[in-house]
Structure formats: C-alpha cells, structure tokens
Design a protein around this motif. Structure first.
Motif, PDB file in Angstrom:
ATOM      1  N   ILE A  31       0.638  -1.143   0.072  1.00 24.97           N
ATOM      2  CA  ILE A  31       0.047  -0.005   0.008  1.00 24.97           C
ATOM      3  C   ILE A  31       0.871   1.252   0.128  1.00 24.97           C
ATOM      4  O   ILE A  31       1.855   1.350   0.970  1.00 24.97           O
ATOM      5  CB  ILE A  31      -1.023  -0.044   1.411  1.00 24.97           C
ATOM      6  CG1 ILE A  31      -1.935  -1.206   1.233  1.00 24.97           C
ATOM      7  CG2 ILE A  31      -1.656   1.476   1.192  1.00 24.97           C
ATOM      8  CD1 ILE A  31      -2.852  -1.292   2.690  1.00 24.97           C
ATOM      9  N   VAL A  32       0.517   2.139  -0.868  1.00 24.02           N
ATOM     10  CA  VAL A  32       1.285   3.475  -0.822  1.00 24.02           C
ATOM     11  C   VAL A  32       0.435   4.332   0.244  1.00 24.02           C
ATOM     12  O   VAL A  32      -0.731   4.324   0.232  1.00 24.02           O
ATOM     13  CB  VAL A  32       1.047   4.247  -2.325  1.00 24.02           C
ATOM     14  CG1 VAL A  32       1.557   5.606  -2.118  1.00 24.02           C
ATOM     15  CG2 VAL A  32       1.805   3.249  -3.396  1.00 24.02           C
ATOM     16  N   CYS A  33       1.125   4.854   1.060  1.00 26.75           N
ATOM     17  CA  CYS A  33       0.635   5.453   2.429  1.00 26.75           C
ATOM     18  C   CYS A  33       0.854   6.823   2.162  1.00 26.75           C
ATOM     19  O   CYS A  33       2.018   7.315   1.789  1.00 26.75           O
ATOM     20  CB  CYS A  33       1.241   5.140   3.464  1.00 26.75           C
ATOM     21  SG  CYS A  33       0.702   3.407   3.805  1.00 26.75           S
ATOM     22  N   THR A  34      -0.113   7.620   2.373  1.00 30.76           N
ATOM     23  CA  THR A  34      -0.147   9.307   2.310  1.00 30.76           C
ATOM     24  C   THR A  34      -0.733   9.601   3.754  1.00 30.76           C
ATOM     25  O   THR A  34      -1.775   9.167   4.049  1.00 30.76           O
ATOM     26  CB  THR A  34      -0.616  10.097   1.180  1.00 30.76           C
ATOM     27  OG1 THR A  34      -0.145   9.281  -0.080  1.00 30.76           O
ATOM     28  CG2 THR A  34      -0.689  11.502   1.032  1.00 30.76           C
ATOM     29  N   PHE A  35       0.271  10.484   4.651  1.00 25.51           N
ATOM     30  CA  PHE A  35      -0.389  10.287   5.905  1.00 25.51           C
ATOM     31  C   PHE A  35       0.380  11.622   6.213  1.00 25.51           C
ATOM     32  O   PHE A  35       1.520  12.240   5.808  1.00 25.51           O
ATOM     33  CB  PHE A  35      -0.089   9.227   6.717  1.00 25.51           C
ATOM     34  CG  PHE A  35       1.238   8.789   6.749  1.00 25.51           C
ATOM     35  CD1 PHE A  35       2.221   9.282   7.678  1.00 25.51           C
ATOM     36  CD2 PHE A  35       1.705   7.812   5.700  1.00 25.51           C
ATOM     37  CE1 PHE A  35       3.507   8.689   7.627  1.00 25.51           C
ATOM     38  CE2 PHE A  35       3.092   7.398   5.631  1.00 25.51           C
ATOM     39  CZ  PHE A  35       4.036   7.685   6.475  1.00 25.51           C
ATOM     40  N   ASP A  36      -0.128  12.137   7.253  1.00 25.54           N
ATOM     41  CA  ASP A  36       0.413  13.440   8.331  1.00 25.54           C
ATOM     42  C   ASP A  36       1.273  12.880   9.327  1.00 25.54           C
ATOM     43  O   ASP A  36       1.205  11.916  10.109  1.00 25.54           O
ATOM     44  CB  ASP A  36      -0.670  14.355   8.814  1.00 25.54           C
ATOM     45  CG  ASP A  36      -1.546  14.937   7.593  1.00 25.54           C
ATOM     46  OD1 ASP A  36      -1.154  14.945   6.523  1.00 25.54           O
ATOM     47  OD2 ASP A  36      -2.353  15.501   8.206  1.00 25.54           O
ATOM     48  N   VAL A  37       2.358  13.647   9.414  1.00 29.83           N
ATOM     49  CA  VAL A  37       3.405  13.262  10.782  1.00 29.83           C
ATOM     50  C   VAL A  37       3.320  14.284  11.631  1.00 29.83           C
ATOM     51  O   VAL A  37       3.732  15.473  11.252  1.00 29.83           O
ATOM     52  CB  VAL A  37       4.781  13.018  10.001  1.00 29.83           C
ATOM     53  CG1 VAL A  37       5.764  12.739  11.183  1.00 29.83           C
ATOM     54  CG2 VAL A  37       4.869  11.840   9.052  1.00 29.83           C
ATOM     55  N   PRO A  38       3.050  14.089  12.979  1.00 31.37           N
ATOM     56  CA  PRO A  38       2.913  14.979  13.854  1.00 31.37           C
ATOM     57  C   PRO A  38       4.264  15.400  14.491  1.00 31.37           C
ATOM     58  O   PRO A  38       5.119  14.606  14.572  1.00 31.37           O
ATOM     59  CB  PRO A  38       1.973  14.341  14.780  1.00 31.37           C
ATOM     60  CG  PRO A  38       2.137  12.865  14.829  1.00 31.37           C
ATOM     61  CD  PRO A  38       2.387  12.696  13.084  1.00 31.37           C
ATOM     62  N   LEU A  39       4.503  16.634  14.665  1.00 29.74           N
ATOM     63  CA  LEU A  39       5.922  17.191  14.960  1.00 29.74           C
ATOM     64  C   LEU A  39       5.849  17.881  16.371  1.00 29.74           C
ATOM     65  O   LEU A  39       6.926  18.329  16.872  1.00 29.74           O
ATOM     66  CB  LEU A  39       6.506  18.237  14.164  1.00 29.74           C
ATOM     67  CG  LEU A  39       6.523  17.468  12.630  1.00 29.74           C
ATOM     68  CD1 LEU A  39       7.112  18.692  11.781  1.00 29.74           C
ATOM     69  CD2 LEU A  39       7.636  16.506  12.658  1.00 29.74           C
ATOM     70  N   SER A  40       4.562  17.672  16.987  1.00 33.30           N
ATOM     71  CA  SER A  40       4.736  18.293  18.418  1.00 33.30           C
ATOM     72  C   SER A  40       5.941  17.655  19.220  1.00 33.30           C
ATOM     73  O   SER A  40       6.338  16.469  19.486  1.00 33.30           O
ATOM     74  CB  SER A  40       3.145  17.964  19.174  1.00 33.30           C
ATOM     75  OG  SER A  40       2.827  16.742  18.745  1.00 33.30           O
ATOM     76  N   GLY A  41       6.424  18.743  20.103  1.00 24.82           N
ATOM     77  CA  GLY A  41       7.673  18.373  21.050  1.00 24.82           C
ATOM     78  C   GLY A  41       9.003  18.803  20.433  1.00 24.82           C
ATOM     79  O   GLY A  41       9.841  18.491  20.958  1.00 24.82           O
TER      80      GLY A  41
END
Length: 183
Positions: A124-134
């Motif tokens: 599966i090609v995945c498109t997603f958001d990566v959280p950067l908090s901290g």
C-alpha cells in the motif's frame, strides 16, 4: 547497535535477499541513537547461514558485491555524518501505526530536526500526516525529503501528505544536504 555479527545468520539471508527489507533495516540502524556497527560483508550483501557459514571470507571480487546496497549504505553514512541530529539528537516517536506498518520518529530539535518516516507495508502506498509536537520546529518551516527530493512545509505542528511507496522510507531535514550526499 548492530544488525549482524559473527554469531548470527547473515542479514541478507534473514531478509531473503530482499533489497527493500535491507534498505529499511539499514536506514533504521543508521538513524537510530547509538553507534552503528557494520559487520564485514553486510554492506555488500554477503550471504551466510548459521555459524560457521556466517564467518565466510570477504569476497574481494567486486563483481560479487551488491553495489546498489553498498551505495545506499554509503549514502546513509554520509547523511549521518552531515546531520548532527542523527549522531547526538534526542529521539521522539512521532507516529507508530502497527496495523498499517508505519513508523515516524524525530531526531534533534528546532532547526536541527531530522524526521525518519518508514512504510513497511507490503503493498500500500501510504499518504499521511506526521505530527511534530515536541520537536520545536517553527511553523511554516520547510523540510526537505533527502531521499526523494520533495519539499514539505510544517503546518500546525505536522508535515502534511507525506507519501511513501510500499516498503520504503525517507529522511526529512530542515535543509538539503550537499549534492554528493543526497544523490
């Protein structure tokens, strides 16, 4: 930190010779905290089973080497040298999704941040958001994909729309690193 040693079946054998698996393993080793150790021959895909087969002599004939694997590992070593966060930066798990086989972690802080993103999914090609908090990354900061050459922008403390093909990974940094390194 190590992936193989004189007491283990060779990494290439464990990965069944699959280059995508080997790339994920090497990227993890060379971006995770600690001092990476490369057992001779693993960088060229030397095969070998249980002891004593794992202690084969090094094949000096370069026609027997996996040059693509060697080049990939050399590139990762150059990136580790060029990006201080990969050698001494703090580490934060940013995303772990076991059902989708996704992992993202950050090294460093602020303008020295490096983000490692892995898609170990088989198909599966995945498109997603990566959280950067901290991570202390300023809003609207650009981050460069050192493996694929794309730019992303930090919005609301996350990287939006990171896209990875199956069984692949990438490194994102606050700036490109010299052409000879990222190529």
């Amino acid at each position: 930190n190590l992936l193989g040693s004189h007491d283990t079946v060779r990494l290439t054998r464990i990965a069944r010779g699959d280059l995508a698996t080997l790339r994920l393993l090497w990227l993890f080793l060379l971006t995770w905290p600690g001092a990476p150790c490369i057992y001779y021959g693993d960088e060229i895909g030397l095969d070998g089973g249980p002891d004593p087969d794992c202690r084969r002599c090094f094949p000096w004939d370069e026609r027997q080497w996996n040059l693509e694997l060697r080049g990939y590992i050399r590139r990762l070593v150059r990136l580790r040298r060029a990006l201080p966060a990969l050698r001494s930066g703090t580490t934060r798990i940013l995303l772990a999704h076991p059902r989708r086989n996704l992992l993202a972690y950050g090294r460093g802080e602020g303008s020295d941040t490096v983000v490692v993103v892995m898609n170990a999914c088989e198909d599966i090609v995945c498109t997603f958001d990566v959280p950067l908090s901290g991570m202390g990354v300023p809003e609207a900061s650009p981050m460069f994909d050192l493996m694929q050459g794309h730019w992303y922008v930090v919005r609301e403390q996350r990287l939006e729309g990171v896209c990875l093909p199956p069984r692949s990974a990438t490194l994102l940094a606050m700036r490109p690193v010299g052409e000879n390194v990222a190529a």
